[in-house]
Design a protein around this motif. Structure first.
Motif, short mmCIF file in Angstrom:
data_model
loop_
_atom_site.label_atom_id
_atom_site.label_comp_id
_atom_site.label_asym_id
_atom_site.label_seq_id
_atom_site.Cartn_x
_atom_site.Cartn_y
_atom_site.Cartn_z
N ASP A 43 52.02 42.92 34.26
CA ASP A 43 52.20 41.51 34.65
C ASP A 43 51.58 40.64 33.56
OD1 ASP A 43 51.68 38.91 35.78
OD2 ASP A 43 51.94 39.77 37.77
N PRO A 44 52.36 39.82 32.87
CA PRO A 44 51.83 39.07 31.74
C PRO A 44 50.80 38.01 32.11
CG PRO A 44 54.06 38.33 32.26
CD PRO A 44 53.80 39.54 33.10
N ASP A 45 50.73 37.66 33.38
CA ASP A 45 49.73 36.68 33.83
C ASP A 45 48.52 37.37 34.46
OD1 ASP A 45 48.81 33.93 34.58
OD2 ASP A 45 49.07 34.74 36.60
N ARG A 46 48.75 38.23 35.42
CA ARG A 46 47.64 38.80 36.19
C ARG A 46 46.82 39.82 35.40
NH1 ARG A 46 48.94 38.48 41.69
NH2 ARG A 46 46.96 39.47 42.23
N SER A 47 47.49 40.60 34.55
CA SER A 47 46.77 41.63 33.82
C SER A 47 45.69 41.06 32.90
CB SER A 47 47.75 42.49 33.02
OG SER A 47 47.07 43.48 32.30
N PRO A 48 46.01 40.11 32.02
CA PRO A 48 44.92 39.58 31.17
C PRO A 48 43.85 38.87 31.97
CG PRO A 48 46.98 38.36 30.82
CD PRO A 48 47.32 39.55 31.64
N ARG A 49 44.21 38.27 33.10
CA ARG A 49 43.20 37.61 33.93
C ARG A 49 42.23 38.64 34.51
NH1 ARG A 49 44.26 32.30 34.72
NH2 ARG A 49 46.39 31.59 34.27
N PHE A 50 42.78 39.78 34.91
CA PHE A 50 41.95 40.85 35.46
C PHE A 50 40.86 41.24 34.46
CE2 PHE A 50 41.38 45.54 35.64
CZ PHE A 50 40.77 45.65 36.89
N TYR A 51 41.25 41.45 33.22
CA TYR A 51 40.27 41.89 32.22
C TYR A 51 39.26 40.78 31.88
CZ TYR A 51 42.79 46.24 31.67
OH TYR A 51 43.36 47.46 31.91
N ARG A 52 39.69 39.53 31.94
CA ARG A 52 38.73 38.44 31.72
C ARG A 52 37.73 38.36 32.86
NH1 ARG A 52 43.33 35.53 29.67
NH2 ARG A 52 43.56 34.34 31.60
N VAL A 53 38.19 38.60 34.08
CA VAL A 53 37.29 38.60 35.22
C VAL A 53 36.27 39.73 35.10
CG1 VAL A 53 37.16 39.06 37.70
CG2 VAL A 53 38.80 37.39 36.83
N LEU A 54 36.73 40.90 34.67
CA LEU A 54 35.79 42.01 34.49
C LEU A 54 34.68 41.64 33.51
CD1 LEU A 54 37.90 45.30 34.47
CD2 LEU A 54 36.95 44.02 36.38
N GLU A 55 35.02 40.94 32.45
CA GLU A 55 34.00 40.51 31.50
C GLU A 55 32.99 39.59 32.18
OE1 GLU A 55 35.68 38.75 28.04
OE2 GLU A 55 36.80 40.54 27.45
N LYS A 56 33.47 38.73 33.06
CA LYS A 56 32.60 37.78 33.75
C LYS A 56 31.60 38.49 34.66
CE LYS A 56 34.47 33.74 32.49
NZ LYS A 56 33.71 32.60 31.89
N ILE A 57 32.00 39.62 35.23
CA ILE A 57 31.10 40.33 36.15
C ILE A 57 30.46 41.55 35.49
CG2 ILE A 57 32.30 39.48 38.21
CD1 ILE A 57 33.63 42.25 38.44
#
Length: 211
Positions: A43-57
């Protein structure tokens, strides 16, 4: 709870890790967390967001791309288990957190399928974990937004600061608007069913599937 734990979060979709246990993860930065997401890798939207969220936590993770179409056709359990094992580093885990056999609301087949696969993998010794927590939420058969179950084995009220951080991840990082289902759902407490051994988890799975 304050000492270092090796923790795996196994979820169906990017955002499940924040909606259902994000506050717990935020409150335990000492945990070494690996998040496995089984859908939306491409998913070109959700996938990169997922990895950015992981960085945040301060977590690491990996994604797969199991079918998640609107029809929610049943997936083969062998394939779900194969994908989990392929993504999950072969470590001992002090704790795994995943979906409930009943899901968190009425009804998302993928949540239930992931829970079943995780419990079977544990029970058959294919993943090495000491303890399993499953999300404990309900929506009254679709009558209201999902709410944490107060009688669950574990129930954590989030501080306002923790909840604000969690909400920001849903609203800003995952880009769900304030009137979205996800933003309106974002719970201010988190609840879990706790399973100290795989037999107790198998018994819960059997009970849910027989309803």
């Amino acid at each position: 709870m304050e000492h270092q734990k090796t923790v795996a979060i196994i979820i169906a979709h990017p955002d499940d890790e924040i909606l259902w246990c994000g506050g717990t993860l935020i409150d335990h930065p000492e945990w070494e967390c690996f998040v496995i997401c089984l859908c939306r890798k491409n998913d070109p939207d959700r996938s990169p967001r997922f990895y950015r969220v992981l960085e945040k936590i301060n977590a690491k993770g990996a994604m797969a791309d199991l079918d998640d179409g609107p029809e929610q056709l049943p997936l083969d359990q062998h394939n779900i288990k194969r994908v989990i094992k392929a993504l999950m580093p072969p470590n001992h885990y002090d704790l795994v957190i995943s979906h409930s056999p009943a899901g968190e609301y009425t009804r998302h087949r993928r949540h239930e399928e992931v829970s079943e696969a995780v419990i079977h993998l544990w029970h058959t010794g294919q993943i090495d974990i000491a303890e399993l927590w499953t999300f404990a939420y309900g929506d009254g058969g679709g009558k209201h937004l999902p709410q944490p179950i107060q009688t669950a084995d574990l129930y954590f009220n989030l501080t306002n600061d923790t909840w604000q951080k969690k909400y920001e991840l849903i609203n800003t990082e995952y880009n769900f608007s304030k009137d979205s289902w996800e933003a309106r759902t974002t719970p201010m407490a988190e609840a879990f069913w706790r399973f100290p051994n795989s037999t107790s988890a198998m018994n819960r799975l059997a009970a849910e599937q027989n309803l």
